[in-house]
Write a protein that holds these residues in place. Structure first.
Motif, short mmCIF file in Angstrom:
data_model
loop_
_atom_site.label_atom_id
_atom_site.label_comp_id
_atom_site.label_asym_id
_atom_site.label_seq_id
_atom_site.Cartn_x
_atom_site.Cartn_y
_atom_site.Cartn_z
N VAL A 205 0.89 -1.35 0.08
CA VAL A 205 -0.02 0.20 -0.08
C VAL A 205 0.87 1.19 0.02
N GLY A 206 1.79 1.35 0.67
CA GLY A 206 2.84 2.34 0.79
C GLY A 206 3.55 2.72 -0.29
N ILE A 207 4.03 1.59 -1.17
CA ILE A 207 4.58 1.69 -2.50
C ILE A 207 3.68 2.35 -3.51
N VAL A 208 2.43 1.68 -3.41
CA VAL A 208 1.48 2.18 -4.38
C VAL A 208 1.01 3.75 -4.17
N PHE A 209 1.07 4.23 -2.91
CA PHE A 209 0.91 5.52 -2.67
C PHE A 209 1.96 6.55 -3.19
N ALA A 210 3.06 5.91 -2.79
CA ALA A 210 4.50 6.73 -3.27
C ALA A 210 4.48 6.86 -4.67
N ILE A 211 4.22 6.01 -5.65
CA ILE A 211 4.16 6.10 -7.04
C ILE A 211 3.11 6.87 -7.58
N THR A 212 1.85 6.62 -6.92
CA THR A 212 0.78 7.43 -7.46
C THR A 212 0.86 8.98 -7.28
N LEU A 213 1.43 9.17 -6.02
CA LEU A 213 1.44 10.66 -5.61
C LEU A 213 2.71 11.44 -6.40
N THR A 214 3.67 10.59 -6.64
CA THR A 214 4.99 11.24 -7.52
C THR A 214 4.44 11.55 -8.78
N LEU A 215 3.46 10.74 -9.47
CA LEU A 215 2.98 11.03 -10.72
C LEU A 215 2.17 12.04 -11.01
N THR A 216 1.37 11.94 -9.71
CA THR A 216 0.18 13.25 -9.53
C THR A 216 0.83 14.69 -9.71
#
Length: 494
Positions: A205-216
């Motif tokens: 979950v933390g990894i997915v949050f990091a990826i999507t936040l960075t792209l956003t």
């Protein structure tokens, strides 16, 4: 005219809105805007129903006792979701007035996501129930700070004529996140064990949050907001309730929504312990487990319904998706209330129907107890369990299709009843019903499940939620077109 982004792949801020409709909006922009919703749904898709029960049980037992585990989880979930009810609209209102150089929304998303990382670590490594409670409260608080601001991002950067497609992209992202989030934890628990699997899921979950936040943050650009007046945080939050009393039909619809959504929320929260049961044939309190128990290395019986639950939740979400579109289309022809009444009936059948497999297994257990030896007892029950699980899937699908049908029609119904120029504020307030139903369902459901009524009483209660929602809905006036304008005029005069 549109402000040209420095990066050709950025989604630039649009100004003014009157010319936004003529601005080209590439398909990749929808993906970038919707990505963060995937991470939010990935977190909550299985956390409350699959991960939290596993982490709660060993930590709650020393404090609450083995017979009150669900009460402990209900208290924890209730506290967290009450926080979510108010933090999300408050964060959204405050972000409306933010003058940060990065824009109104992204600073809140960054701070909220960083806080989510800390909260996930506390939850995963908690050594006591109180630390777990602290981590869960922080998770709800910081996740909703981020989510409250994020929900204002799409209207800020998407041209008017493209908002329908953007909304569809958000819905697809939410669905995929919920589906994956519901399936992955159960699989990980089945492969690595309950607690290690849950901890690995929190890392993902933390990894997915990091990826999507960075792209956003990189690809979705905002124009800094220049406020004409300073408004305090409290004033921003309290202003959201101004004038709502002039729209009684909207208030009644939200009350009906609250009770309706409490039904599937309660079912999803307690499906896992319902399926697992005590596993012990000599423990009659909640009937028998739907999953064959195994003996662990300590010689104790252990039941893990994580994988089965993930499959069931996946089917529930799929049926919800399949029901949403046809019910929405039919509501345009036959009326909103009629379709919601049908959805309510389907949900009621699903709730009461879940009593059948539980009663069936309990009846078979009486015969199994006459057999000698654990293996003989379990072998006798295995065929019954298989059929009972199919019935659980069938009636769970009824609840899922009812849920999807209601949400697609309810959203349109709400927009019929509110002033068009304040749709954002009113729809934001609707989160009080959406989040509140989870808090209420968790709190009340925990006490019922741990009482003498058990899970049979819980599903009867879910049926009562459906019926009560339908009764309240009869008091809501269905208005569209000219009728809607008339209601608005009456509200203004009142």
């Amino acid at each position: 005219m549109q402000t040209t982004p420095a990066n050709p792949h950025d989604i630039g801020p649009l100004e003014p809105e009157s010319t936004a409709a003529a601005t080209p909006f590439p398909a990749r922009n929808y993906v970038m805007i919707a990505l963060y919703w995937f991470s939010l749904s990935f977190l909550w898709g299985g956390f409350l129903s699959v991960v939290l029960p596993v982490l709660n049980e060993p930590l709650a037992t020393p404090i609450f006792g083995s017979n009150n585990i669900e009460t402990a989880r209900g208290i924890m979930t209730g506290i967290g979701l009450i926080i979510a009810m108010f933090v999300q609209p408050l964060a959204g209102a405050i972000s409306d007035r933010s003058t940060h150089p990065l824009g109104r929304r992204r600073p809140f998303m960054i701070v909220g996501t960083l806080g989510v990382f800390v909260a996930l670590a506390i939850v995963g490594l908690a050594g006591s129930w109180w630390i777990l409670l602290l981590g869960y409260v922080l998770l709800q608080l910081l996740d909703n700070v981020s989510q409250g601001a994020y929900q204002g991002l799409m209207p800020d950067v998407v041209p008017d004529d493209n908002r329908g497609k953007a909304s569809a992209a958000l819905a697809i992202s939410q669905l995929l996140g919920t589906l994956v989030g519901a399936v992955i934890p159960g699989i990980l628990q089945g492969v690595f064990g309950k607690i290690p699997g849950s901890q690995i899921d929190l890392v993902l979950v933390g990894i997915v949050f990091a990826i999507t936040l960075t792209l956003t943050v990189i690809f979705v650009k905002e124009k800094p907001y220049r406020a004409t007046e300073k408004v305090s945080a409290w004033a921003a939050g309290l202003s959201m309730f101004k004038g709502v009393s002039h729209y009684p039909d909207f208030i009644l619809l939200m009350l009906a929504r609250f009770l309706f959504l409490t039904a599937p929320a309660t079912a999803s929260l307690f499906f896992k312990p319902y399926l697992e049961g005590p596993g012990d044939l000599n423990n009659p309190k909640f009937g028998l487990s739907f999953i064959r128990p195994t003996v662990n290395t300590a010689g104790q019986l252990e039941v893990n319904a994580g994988a089965s639950l993930s499959i069931i939740l996946g089917i529930v979400i799929l049926t919800a998706t399949l029901a949403a579109y046809p019910f929405s289309v039919l509501s345009e022809k036959t009326g909103r209330k009629r379709m919601i009444f049908i959805a309510t009936g389907i949900g009621f059948v699903g709730a009461i129907g879940l009593l059948i497999p539980a009663i069936w297994i309990s009846s078979a257990a009486e015969t199994a107890r006459t057999l000698s030896g654990f293996e003989a007892q379990q072998s006798y029950l295995d065929p019954v369990r298989g059929t009972a699980l199919l019935l659980v899937i069938l009636f769970g699908a009824c609840i899922g299709s009812s849920w999807g049908a209601f949400m697609s029609v309810d959203w349109a119904f709400a927009t019929d009843l509110i002033p068009a120029d304040e749709a954002g504020r009113f729809m934001g307030l609707s989160n009080l019903a959406t989040a509140g139903c989870q808090a209420f369902g968790a709190f009340v459901g925990g006490f019922v499940a741990d009482s003498v009524l058990g899970y049979n009483g819980l599903f009867v209660l879910i049926g009562i939620y459906y019926i009560t929602s339908a009764v309240i809905l009869t008091r809501v006036r269905e208005t569209r077109g000219r009728a809607r304008q008339q209601v608005k005029t009456e509200a203004a005069l009142g």
